[in-house]
Design a protein around this motif. Structure first.
Motif, mmCIF file in Angstrom:
data_model
loop_
_atom_site.group_PDB
_atom_site.id
_atom_site.type_symbol
_atom_site.label_atom_id
_atom_site.label_comp_id
_atom_site.label_asym_id
_atom_site.label_seq_id
_atom_site.Cartn_x
_atom_site.Cartn_y
_atom_site.Cartn_z
ATOM 1 N N LEU A 69 0.837 -1.196 0.000
ATOM 2 C CA LEU A 69 0.000 0.000 0.000
ATOM 3 C C LEU A 69 0.876 1.252 0.000
ATOM 4 O O LEU A 69 2.020 1.224 0.448
ATOM 5 N N ASP A 70 0.298 2.340 -0.509
ATOM 6 C CA ASP A 70 0.987 3.630 -0.510
ATOM 7 C C ASP A 70 0.383 4.609 0.487
ATOM 8 O O ASP A 70 1.070 5.497 0.992
ATOM 9 N N ALA A 71 -0.895 4.469 0.767
ATOM 10 C CA ALA A 71 -1.585 5.435 1.616
ATOM 11 C C ALA A 71 -2.762 4.771 2.302
ATOM 12 O O ALA A 71 -3.227 3.705 1.889
ATOM 13 N N VAL A 72 -3.230 5.423 3.365
ATOM 14 C CA VAL A 72 -4.402 4.934 4.085
ATOM 15 C C VAL A 72 -5.295 6.118 4.423
ATOM 16 O O VAL A 72 -4.808 7.229 4.661
ATOM 17 N N ILE A 114 -4.272 10.074 4.630
ATOM 18 C CA ILE A 114 -5.354 10.966 4.237
ATOM 19 C C ILE A 114 -6.336 11.004 5.407
ATOM 20 O O ILE A 114 -6.853 9.961 5.815
ATOM 21 N N TYR A 115 -6.570 12.196 5.943
ATOM 22 C CA TYR A 115 -7.463 12.312 7.102
ATOM 23 C C TYR A 115 -8.767 12.945 6.658
ATOM 24 O O TYR A 115 -8.794 14.057 6.134
ATOM 25 N N HIS A 116 -9.871 12.230 6.910
ATOM 26 C CA HIS A 116 -11.192 12.673 6.466
ATOM 27 C C HIS A 116 -11.975 13.329 7.580
ATOM 28 O O HIS A 116 -12.046 12.825 8.693
ATOM 29 N N SER A 117 -12.577 14.443 7.279
ATOM 30 C CA SER A 117 -13.696 14.965 8.061
ATOM 31 C C SER A 117 -14.553 15.811 7.143
ATOM 32 O O SER A 117 -14.051 16.731 6.494
ATOM 33 N N CYS A 118 -15.836 15.507 7.090
ATOM 34 C CA CYS A 118 -16.762 16.358 6.364
ATOM 35 C C CYS A 118 -16.857 17.724 7.036
ATOM 36 O O CYS A 118 -16.496 17.897 8.198
ATOM 37 N N GLY A 119 -17.352 18.692 6.279
ATOM 38 C CA GLY A 119 -17.742 19.964 6.849
ATOM 39 C C GLY A 119 -16.655 21.013 6.943
ATOM 40 O O GLY A 119 -15.589 20.919 6.344
ATOM 41 N N SER A 120 -16.968 22.017 7.743
ATOM 42 C CA SER A 120 -16.098 23.179 7.928
ATOM 43 C C SER A 120 -15.123 22.902 9.060
ATOM 44 O O SER A 120 -15.481 22.986 10.235
ATOM 45 N N ILE A 121 -13.894 22.557 8.722
ATOM 46 C CA ILE A 121 -12.905 22.170 9.731
ATOM 47 C C ILE A 121 -11.661 23.060 9.686
ATOM 48 O O ILE A 121 -10.626 22.716 10.242
ATOM 49 N N ARG A 122 -11.782 24.200 9.033
ATOM 50 C CA ARG A 122 -10.612 25.051 8.838
ATOM 51 C C ARG A 122 -9.901 25.403 10.152
ATOM 52 O O ARG A 122 -8.669 25.466 10.204
ATOM 53 N N ASP A 123 -10.654 25.598 11.227
ATOM 54 C CA ASP A 123 -10.063 26.019 12.488
ATOM 55 C C ASP A 123 -9.103 24.993 13.077
ATOM 56 O O ASP A 123 -8.251 25.346 13.905
ATOM 57 N N VAL A 124 -9.247 23.721 12.687
ATOM 58 C CA VAL A 124 -8.359 22.700 13.256
ATOM 59 C C VAL A 124 -7.433 22.065 12.219
ATOM 60 O O VAL A 124 -6.740 21.092 12.526
ATOM 61 N N ILE A 125 -7.396 22.619 11.006
ATOM 62 C CA ILE A 125 -6.428 22.117 10.025
ATOM 63 C C ILE A 125 -5.001 22.248 10.546
ATOM 64 O O ILE A 125 -4.191 21.325 10.375
ATOM 65 N N PRO A 126 -4.624 23.352 11.220
ATOM 66 C CA PRO A 126 -3.266 23.403 11.791
ATOM 67 C C PRO A 126 -2.992 22.268 12.773
ATOM 68 O O PRO A 126 -1.860 21.767 12.847
ATOM 69 N N ASP A 127 -4.011 21.844 13.513
ATOM 70 C CA ASP A 127 -3.832 20.744 14.459
ATOM 71 C C ASP A 127 -3.654 19.413 13.734
ATOM 72 O O ASP A 127 -2.865 18.561 14.177
ATOM 73 N N LEU A 128 -4.359 19.220 12.624
ATOM 74 C CA LEU A 128 -4.176 18.012 11.828
ATOM 75 C C LEU A 128 -2.781 17.984 11.207
ATOM 76 O O LEU A 128 -2.140 16.933 11.145
ATOM 77 N N ILE A 129 -2.317 19.137 10.774
ATOM 78 C CA ILE A 129 -0.955 19.228 10.233
ATOM 79 C C ILE A 129 0.057 18.872 11.312
ATOM 80 O O ILE A 129 0.994 18.095 11.085
ATOM 81 N N GLU A 130 -0.139 19.430 12.506
ATOM 82 C CA GLU A 130 0.778 19.155 13.613
ATOM 83 C C GLU A 130 0.737 17.681 14.007
ATOM 84 O O GLU A 130 1.739 17.115 14.452
ATOM 85 N N ALA A 131 -0.417 17.038 13.801
ATOM 86 C CA ALA A 131 -0.550 15.613 14.099
ATOM 87 C C ALA A 131 0.130 14.731 13.066
ATOM 88 O O ALA A 131 0.224 13.512 13.255
ATOM 89 N N GLY A 132 0.575 15.320 11.940
ATOM 90 C CA GLY A 132 1.306 14.565 10.934
ATOM 91 C C GLY A 132 0.510 14.168 9.718
ATOM 92 O O GLY A 132 1.009 13.424 8.863
ATOM 93 N N VAL A 133 -0.729 14.652 9.615
ATOM 94 C CA VAL A 133 -1.573 14.307 8.465
ATOM 95 C C VAL A 133 -0.926 14.793 7.169
ATOM 96 O O VAL A 133 -0.419 15.913 7.096
ATOM 97 N N ASP A 134 -0.930 13.962 6.148
ATOM 98 C CA ASP A 134 -0.325 14.309 4.853
ATOM 99 C C ASP A 134 -1.319 14.967 3.900
ATOM 100 O O ASP A 134 -0.951 15.849 3.133
ATOM 101 N N ILE A 135 -2.579 14.517 3.944
ATOM 102 C CA ILE A 135 -3.611 15.018 3.036
ATOM 103 C C ILE A 135 -4.907 15.204 3.826
ATOM 104 O O ILE A 135 -5.342 14.288 4.533
#
Length: 223
Positions: A69-72, A114-135
């Motif tokens: 696999l390449d991604a999850v 690849i981290y999924h969440s529907c909806g308006s999540i802009r306020d926590v995108i920096p937190d997902l980045i800090e958590a190591g999310v690639d996409i």
């Protein structure tokens, strides 16, 4: 079988691992959200059990598919059309710690996340980045604060995105030319760093097949 997947394509697994959603389901959403405020230790005890299950289940999957696999894709739905379903502070307390563990586990096997969440999540995108999310998946086109141009300007050098082609109105009611125009616009905004796709992973029965074809034709067009 994964071994039969085309070698020139990205091989994606899906281990949803939605510990927030499952913990909420265990209590019922209203009770779960109240426990986060009034009895956080009870909520966290159940979430820990759910996380233990996912970490064990994912390890079995990753070991079985090692090198194939390449991604999850993992995630939790925590956004609504207008904003987060809970405060950014609560996301950081109750969701991001689990996300970090799940992302780190996938990275140990050399997988992009690849981290999924529907909806308006802009306020926590920096937190997902800090958590190591690639996409980040998806750019829900009509959700508040998820405008592609602004996401590119603010986060484009830190994380990639997936989505952007609206499934709530455009793909349902738009013409093929309008769909193609949106795809071309997204490709202009994101010369790199965007996987162009519908703004949700599911294409519903009310989407005309011609619009699906228009999306993929324009997404693969060589300019």
């Amino acid at each position: 079988m994964v071994a039969n997947a085309p070698k020139d394509k990205v091989r994606l697994g899906m281990m949803w691992s939605a510990h927030f959603q499952d913990t909420c389901a265990a209590f019922g959403m209203e009770t779960a959200l109240m426990n986060m405020i009034a009895n956080p230790e009870i909520y966290e005890a159940v979430d820990e059990k759910v996380m233990d299950f996912y970490l064990k289940a994912n390890k079995i999957f990753y070991e079985a598919t090692k090198g194939e696999l390449d991604a999850v894709l993992i995630g939790n739905d925590m956004g609504s059309q207008r904003g987060l379903m809970l405060s950014p502070e609560m996301v950081r307390q109750f969701i991001i710690p689990g996300a970090k563990k799940l992302v780190a586990q996938a990275h140990e096997y050399g997988l992009k996340v690849i981290y999924h969440s529907c909806g308006s999540i802009r306020d926590v995108i920096p937190d997902l980045i800090e958590a190591g999310v690639d996409i980040v998946h998806p750019i829900q086109a009509l959700a508040a604060g998820m405008e592609p141009q602004e996401l590119k300007a603010e986060f484009g050098d830190q994380v990639s995105f997936c989505g952007g082609v609206d499934t709530q109105d455009l793909l349902v009611n738009g013409t093929t030319e309008e769909v193609k125009a949106k795809v071309k616009e997204l490709r202009t905004i994101f010369p790199t760093g965007l996987i162009i796709s519908p703004s949700h992973e599911a294409i519903m029965p009310d989407v005309p097949p011609a619009n699906i074809k228009a999306l993929f034709d324009e997404a693969t067009e060589i300019y």
